[in-house]
Design a protein around this motif. Structure first.
Motif, PDB file in Angstrom:
ATOM      1  N   ASP A   1       0.856  -1.183   0.000  1.00  0.00           N
ATOM      2  CA  ASP A   1       0.000   0.000   0.000  1.00  0.00           C
ATOM      3  C   ASP A   1       0.894   1.236   0.000  1.00  0.00           C
ATOM      4  O   ASP A   1       2.126   1.126  -0.022  1.00  0.00           O
ATOM      5  N   ALA A   2       0.332   2.395   0.037  1.00  0.00           N
ATOM      6  CA  ALA A   2       1.094   3.635  -0.096  1.00  0.00           C
ATOM      7  C   ALA A   2       1.880   4.012   1.160  1.00  0.00           C
ATOM      8  O   ALA A   2       2.720   4.908   1.120  1.00  0.00           O
ATOM      9  N   SER A   3       1.622   3.335   2.288  1.00  0.00           N
ATOM     10  CA  SER A   3       2.253   3.766   3.539  1.00  0.00           C
ATOM     11  C   SER A   3       3.681   3.277   3.731  1.00  0.00           C
ATOM     12  O   SER A   3       4.411   3.798   4.560  1.00  0.00           O
ATOM     13  N   GLY A   4       4.119   2.292   3.002  1.00  0.00           N
ATOM     14  CA  GLY A   4       5.460   1.743   3.214  1.00  0.00           C
ATOM     15  C   GLY A   4       5.469   0.839   4.444  1.00  0.00           C
ATOM     16  O   GLY A   4       4.508   0.778   5.198  1.00  0.00           O
ATOM     17  N   GLY A   5       6.537   0.116   4.627  1.00  0.00           N
ATOM     18  CA  GLY A   5       6.669  -0.781   5.766  1.00  0.00           C
ATOM     19  C   GLY A   5       7.804  -1.753   5.561  1.00  0.00           C
ATOM     20  O   GLY A   5       8.550  -1.673   4.588  1.00  0.00           O
TER      21      GLY A   5
ATOM     22  N   ALA B   1      13.594 -19.761   6.603  1.00  0.00           N
ATOM     23  CA  ALA B   1      12.870 -20.847   5.924  1.00  0.00           C
ATOM     24  C   ALA B   1      12.234 -20.374   4.618  1.00  0.00           C
ATOM     25  O   ALA B   1      11.630 -21.164   3.895  1.00  0.00           O
ATOM     26  N   GLY B   2      12.314 -19.061   4.324  1.00  0.00           N
ATOM     27  CA  GLY B   2      11.758 -18.525   3.077  1.00  0.00           C
ATOM     28  C   GLY B   2      10.343 -18.006   3.197  1.00  0.00           C
ATOM     29  O   GLY B   2       9.740 -17.648   2.187  1.00  0.00           O
ATOM     30  N   ALA B   3       9.798 -17.944   4.414  1.00  0.00           N
ATOM     31  CA  ALA B   3       8.447 -17.396   4.605  1.00  0.00           C
ATOM     32  C   ALA B   3       8.511 -15.872   4.630  1.00  0.00           C
ATOM     33  O   ALA B   3       9.356 -15.286   5.300  1.00  0.00           O
ATOM     34  N   VAL B   4       7.598 -15.228   3.883  1.00  0.00           N
ATOM     35  CA  VAL B   4       7.568 -13.767   3.793  1.00  0.00           C
ATOM     36  C   VAL B   4       6.368 -13.236   4.565  1.00  0.00           C
ATOM     37  O   VAL B   4       5.265 -13.783   4.483  1.00  0.00           O
ATOM     38  N   SER B   5       6.606 -12.161   5.308  1.00  0.00           N
ATOM     39  CA  SER B   5       5.525 -11.504   6.049  1.00  0.00           C
ATOM     40  C   SER B   5       5.760 -10.007   6.023  1.00  0.00           C
ATOM     41  O   SER B   5       6.858  -9.540   5.741  1.00  0.00           O
ATOM     42  N   GLY B   6       4.695  -9.261   6.315  1.00  0.00           N
ATOM     43  CA  GLY B   6       4.816  -7.804   6.310  1.00  0.00           C
ATOM     44  C   GLY B   6       3.575  -7.168   6.886  1.00  0.00           C
ATOM     45  O   GLY B   6       2.722  -7.847   7.477  1.00  0.00           O
ATOM     46  N   PRO B   7       3.449  -5.869   6.710  1.00  0.00           N
ATOM     47  CA  PRO B   7       2.326  -5.127   7.283  1.00  0.00           C
ATOM     48  C   PRO B   7       0.976  -5.605   6.742  1.00  0.00           C
ATOM     49  O   PRO B   7       0.893  -6.145   5.634  1.00  0.00           O
TER      50      PRO B   7
ATOM     51  N   ALA C   1      12.771   4.587  -5.477  1.00  0.00           N
ATOM     52  CA  ALA C   1      13.804   4.821  -4.462  1.00  0.00           C
ATOM     53  C   ALA C   1      14.404   3.495  -4.002  1.00  0.00           C
ATOM     54  O   ALA C   1      13.731   2.463  -3.982  1.00  0.00           O
ATOM     55  N   ALA C   2      15.676   3.511  -3.650  1.00  0.00           N
ATOM     56  CA  ALA C   2      16.349   2.304  -3.154  1.00  0.00           C
ATOM     57  C   ALA C   2      15.697   1.852  -1.852  1.00  0.00           C
ATOM     58  O   ALA C   2      15.241   2.672  -1.049  1.00  0.00           O
ATOM     59  N   MET C   3      15.645   0.534  -1.662  1.00  0.00           N
ATOM     60  CA  MET C   3      15.082  -0.038  -0.440  1.00  0.00           C
ATOM     61  C   MET C   3      16.216  -0.705   0.350  1.00  0.00           C
ATOM     62  O   MET C   3      17.016  -1.455  -0.211  1.00  0.00           O
ATOM     63  N   THR C   4      16.275  -0.424   1.650  1.00  0.00           N
ATOM     64  CA  THR C   4      17.317  -0.966   2.520  1.00  0.00           C
ATOM     65  C   THR C   4      17.039  -2.425   2.857  1.00  0.00           C
ATOM     66  O   THR C   4      15.913  -2.810   3.138  1.00  0.00           O
ATOM     67  N   LEU C   5      18.101  -3.225   2.859  1.00  0.00           N
ATOM     68  CA  LEU C   5      18.063  -4.622   3.257  1.00  0.00           C
ATOM     69  C   LEU C   5      18.902  -4.731   4.529  1.00  0.00           C
ATOM     70  O   LEU C   5      20.101  -4.432   4.509  1.00  0.00           O
ATOM     71  N   ASN C   6      18.268  -5.135   5.660  1.00  0.00           N
ATOM     72  CA  ASN C   6      18.994  -5.157   6.921  1.00  0.00           C
ATOM     73  C   ASN C   6      18.416  -6.200   7.883  1.00  0.00           C
ATOM     74  O   ASN C   6      17.578  -7.007   7.489  1.00  0.00           O
ATOM     75  N   ASN C   7      18.828  -6.168   9.134  1.00  0.00           N
ATOM     76  CA  ASN C   7      18.364  -7.075  10.193  1.00  0.00           C
ATOM     77  C   ASN C   7      18.448  -8.541   9.771  1.00  0.00           C
ATOM     78  O   ASN C   7      17.484  -9.294   9.848  1.00  0.00           O
ATOM     79  N   PHE C   8      19.620  -8.943   9.363  1.00  0.00           N
ATOM     80  CA  PHE C   8      19.842 -10.300   8.854  1.00  0.00           C
ATOM     81  C   PHE C   8      19.782 -11.332   9.977  1.00  0.00           C
ATOM     82  O   PHE C   8      20.149 -11.055  11.113  1.00  0.00           O
ATOM     83  N   THR C   9      19.335 -12.523   9.623  1.00  0.00           N
ATOM     84  CA  THR C   9      19.348 -13.671  10.524  1.00  0.00           C
ATOM     85  C   THR C   9      19.921 -14.862   9.766  1.00  0.00           C
ATOM     86  O   THR C   9      19.935 -14.874   8.535  1.00  0.00           O
TER      87      THR C   9
ATOM     88  N   LEU D   1      13.355  -6.135   4.444  1.00  0.00           N
ATOM     89  CA  LEU D   1      13.388  -5.220   3.310  1.00  0.00           C
ATOM     90  C   LEU D   1      12.502  -4.039   3.677  1.00  0.00           C
ATOM     91  O   LEU D   1      11.305  -4.217   3.936  1.00  0.00           O
ATOM     92  N   VAL D   2      13.080  -2.853   3.733  1.00  0.00           N
ATOM     93  CA  VAL D   2      12.330  -1.654   4.100  1.00  0.00           C
ATOM     94  C   VAL D   2      11.757  -1.028   2.832  1.00  0.00           C
ATOM     95  O   VAL D   2      12.485  -0.470   2.002  1.00  0.00           O
ATOM     96  N   VAL D   3      10.425  -1.155   2.687  1.00  0.00           N
ATOM     97  CA  VAL D   3       9.719  -0.620   1.520  1.00  0.00           C
ATOM     98  C   VAL D   3       9.329   0.822   1.845  1.00  0.00           C
ATOM     99  O   VAL D   3       8.734   1.102   2.882  1.00  0.00           O
ATOM    100  N   ASN D   4       9.679   1.731   0.960  1.00  0.00           N
ATOM    101  CA  ASN D   4       9.385   3.153   1.171  1.00  0.00           C
ATOM    102  C   ASN D   4       7.909   3.451   0.902  1.00  0.00           C
ATOM    103  O   ASN D   4       7.243   2.741   0.147  1.00  0.00           O
ATOM    104  N   ALA D   5       7.411   4.514   1.494  1.00  0.00           N
ATOM    105  CA  ALA D   5       6.051   4.969   1.190  1.00  0.00           C
ATOM    106  C   ALA D   5       5.979   5.299  -0.299  1.00  0.00           C
ATOM    107  O   ALA D   5       6.935   5.823  -0.879  1.00  0.00           O
ATOM    108  N   THR D   6       4.887   4.955  -0.899  1.00  0.00           N
ATOM    109  CA  THR D   6       4.642   5.147  -2.341  1.00  0.00           C
ATOM    110  C   THR D   6       5.775   4.582  -3.206  1.00  0.00           C
ATOM    111  O   THR D   6       6.201   5.209  -4.180  1.00  0.00           O
ATOM    112  N   GLN D   7       6.272   3.396  -2.839  1.00  0.00           N
ATOM    113  CA  GLN D   7       7.342   2.742  -3.588  1.00  0.00           C
ATOM    114  C   GLN D   7       6.868   2.451  -5.017  1.00  0.00           C
ATOM    115  O   GLN D   7       5.776   1.908  -5.208  1.00  0.00           O
ATOM    116  N   ALA D   8       7.659   2.843  -5.999  1.00  0.00           N
ATOM    117  CA  ALA D   8       7.322   2.607  -7.403  1.00  0.00           C
ATOM    118  C   ALA D   8       7.346   1.112  -7.701  1.00  0.00           C
ATOM    119  O   ALA D   8       8.198   0.377  -7.196  1.00  0.00           O
TER     120      ALA D   8
END
Length: 164
Positions: A57-61, A68-74, A112-120, A143-150
């Protein structure tokens, strides 16, 4: 004058004897030394990290991929495709404890570039190479998705360091 020369000669002989006798008080000893040579560690990426398709959505997150390859987010984000955790094999000395660390990365693309961090990783609290010197492990991250990410395809790198 003859008497003076006699005392000077006696003094020189006495001093020579003192110097010679102090050298006879020296002793030699043997020191011990050792070294442990370790094989250089090599790292091979077996599977590239892939967050799959993410509808945002437009808010980013922050989108997280587990080891294990499972993806989750806002709430409001949806995920599809074939996500995959990063997979690596480190090779070095057999049965040796190592540390695993990461350097943040970023994904770039049409927006905009998205930051990749908090590795496990899933190599445990005290990662150790096996009897053959190998250690296989998976990597997850945020993966930090920016608000209104293209929309579009994004790619980038991060660094994995394995050290004795």
């Amino acid at each position: 004058m003859k008497k003076s020369l006699k005392y000077i000669a006696y003094g020189v002989i006495t001093m020579t004897g003192a110097v010679a006798s102090s050298g006879s008080m020296a002793a030699d000893g043997t020191g011990n030394a050792s070294a442990q040579i370790q094989q250089a560690i090599s790292i091979t990426e077996n599977t590239a990290m892939d967050f799959g398709n993410t509808a945002v959505d437009a808010s980013g997150g922050t989108v997280t991929i587990s080891t294990a390859g499972a993806v989750s987010g806002p709430a409001g984000y949806t995920f599809s495709g074939s996500p995959a955790a990063g997979a690596f094999t480190a090779s070095g000395d057999a049965s040796t404890a190592v540390t695993i660390s990461f350097t943040n990365g970023s994904l770039t693309g049409p927006g905009a570039a998205m930051t990749l961090n908090n590795f496990t990783h899933d190599a445990g609290g005290t990662p150790t190479t096996d009897g053959s010197g190998d250690l296989a492990f998976n990597v997850g991250a945020d993966l930090v998705v920016n608000a209104t990410q293209a929309s579009g395809a994004y790619a980038g790198t991060y660094t994995v360091t394995v050290n004795y």
